[in-house]
Motif scaffolding. Structure first.
Motif, short mmCIF file in Angstrom:
data_model
loop_
_atom_site.label_atom_id
_atom_site.label_comp_id
_atom_site.label_asym_id
_atom_site.label_seq_id
_atom_site.Cartn_x
_atom_site.Cartn_y
_atom_site.Cartn_z
N SER A 118 -11.54 78.90 41.29
CA SER A 118 -10.67 78.35 40.25
C SER A 118 -9.24 78.32 40.78
N ARG A 131 -4.88 76.68 39.90
CA ARG A 131 -3.92 75.97 39.07
C ARG A 131 -2.97 75.23 39.99
N THR A 134 0.35 69.60 35.27
CA THR A 134 -0.15 70.90 35.71
C THR A 134 -1.57 71.06 35.21
N ASP A 183 -5.55 73.10 35.37
CA ASP A 183 -6.46 74.18 35.71
C ASP A 183 -7.76 73.54 36.20
N SER A 184 -8.33 74.10 37.25
CA SER A 184 -9.55 73.51 37.82
C SER A 184 -10.51 74.61 38.23
N SER A 185 -11.78 74.25 38.30
CA SER A 185 -12.80 75.18 38.76
C SER A 185 -13.87 74.40 39.53
N ASP A 190 -5.78 69.36 32.01
CA ASP A 190 -4.35 69.65 31.95
C ASP A 190 -4.10 70.87 31.06
N ARG A 191 -2.96 71.47 31.23
CA ARG A 191 -2.65 72.73 30.53
C ARG A 191 -2.60 72.53 29.01
#
Length: 243
Positions: free
Chosen positions: A88, A90, A105, A107-109, A147-148
């Motif tokens: 994961s 950011r 910005t 978040d990814s996994s 996205d955040r």
């Protein structure tokens, strides 16, 4: 899924001279891989860099393997292995991706699972060892990006069974328990390619095997309008047993 024409490979494996084990043998190992991830993911016409844009880079992976060798003529030996990459991060998008605007910005996994079933023959079995065979790799990989603010979400998924050529060579230093070797799987067809190899040194004492080396895996695979072009590499260490 594109079809791999492997009839000549299969024919060669069944007609080559092979060395049979004298008794039933079994082994298993668990390994620790300090891997570094790089590459790109694509969906439609959009591409994203998993290292620079998503900050998916370093990770530590555990992989498992086991094999069964037997003295039955003509029947291949069997090896199973399993690897999971779970990362994961950011980051900030340097380009728009699947509706997520540039500069967002995110978040990814990445959840990457692969299981290999390898059928192989021992071509040489003394202080020089050589195994040849075929691997069916069940590859299941999913990249999620959001996205955040939670306004945009993207999923890129690859699910395939990939046939690959398999080869493993090992050189044993007599009377020392020390050996060096290389294992590899490879296939390239229809614009897709996969290779996976490791080089190692090993010490064997009373059936316990201590191994350390370097492993690298590269997958460039397209499924519809979704594509993963990923490289994973780094040092590894493992402990196993055989009897």
């Amino acid at each position: 899924m594109k079809t791999l024409k492997s009839a000549l490979v299969v024919s060669a494996l069944f007609t080559m001279p092979v060395a049979q084990a004298d008794v039933l043998g079994f082994g298993a190992s668990i390994g620790y891989w300090d891997s570094d991830l790089s590459g790109k993911a694509a969906k439609g016409g959009d591409r994203v860099n998993v290292e620079n844009d998503l900050d998916l880079s370093n990770n530590n992976e555990v992989n498992l393997s086991a094999y069964l060798e037997h003295p039955v003529p003509l029947l291949p030996n069997v090896r199973l292995s399993y690897l999971r990459i779970d990362q994961s991060g950011r980051g900030e998008l340097g380009t728009g991706f699947d509706g997520i605007p540039v500069g967002a910005t995110v978040d990814s996994s990445l959840d990457w699972r692969q299981t290999d079933l390898t059928l192989y023959y021992e071509v040489l079995d003394n202080w020089i060892n050589l195994d040849l065979g075929l691997t069916a790799r069940d590859l299941d990989a999913e990249l999620k990006v959001s996205d955040r603010a939670g306004l945009y979400n993207s999923e890129t998924k690859i699910d395939a069974v990939v046939p690959m050529a398999y080869a493993a060579g090992r050189f044993d230093l007599p009377l020392t328990g020390v050996s060096v070797g290389i294992n590899g799987n490879v296939v390239s067809y229809g614009g897709d390619s996969v290779y996976d190899y490791d080089i190692y040194g090993q010490y064997n004492y009373a059936g316990v095997q201590l191994r350390a080396g370097y492993r690298e895996m590269a997958v460039d695979y397209e499924d519809g309008d979704e594509r993963l072009d990923i490289d994973v590499g780094g040092p590894f260490a493992s402990v196993g047993f055989s009897f």
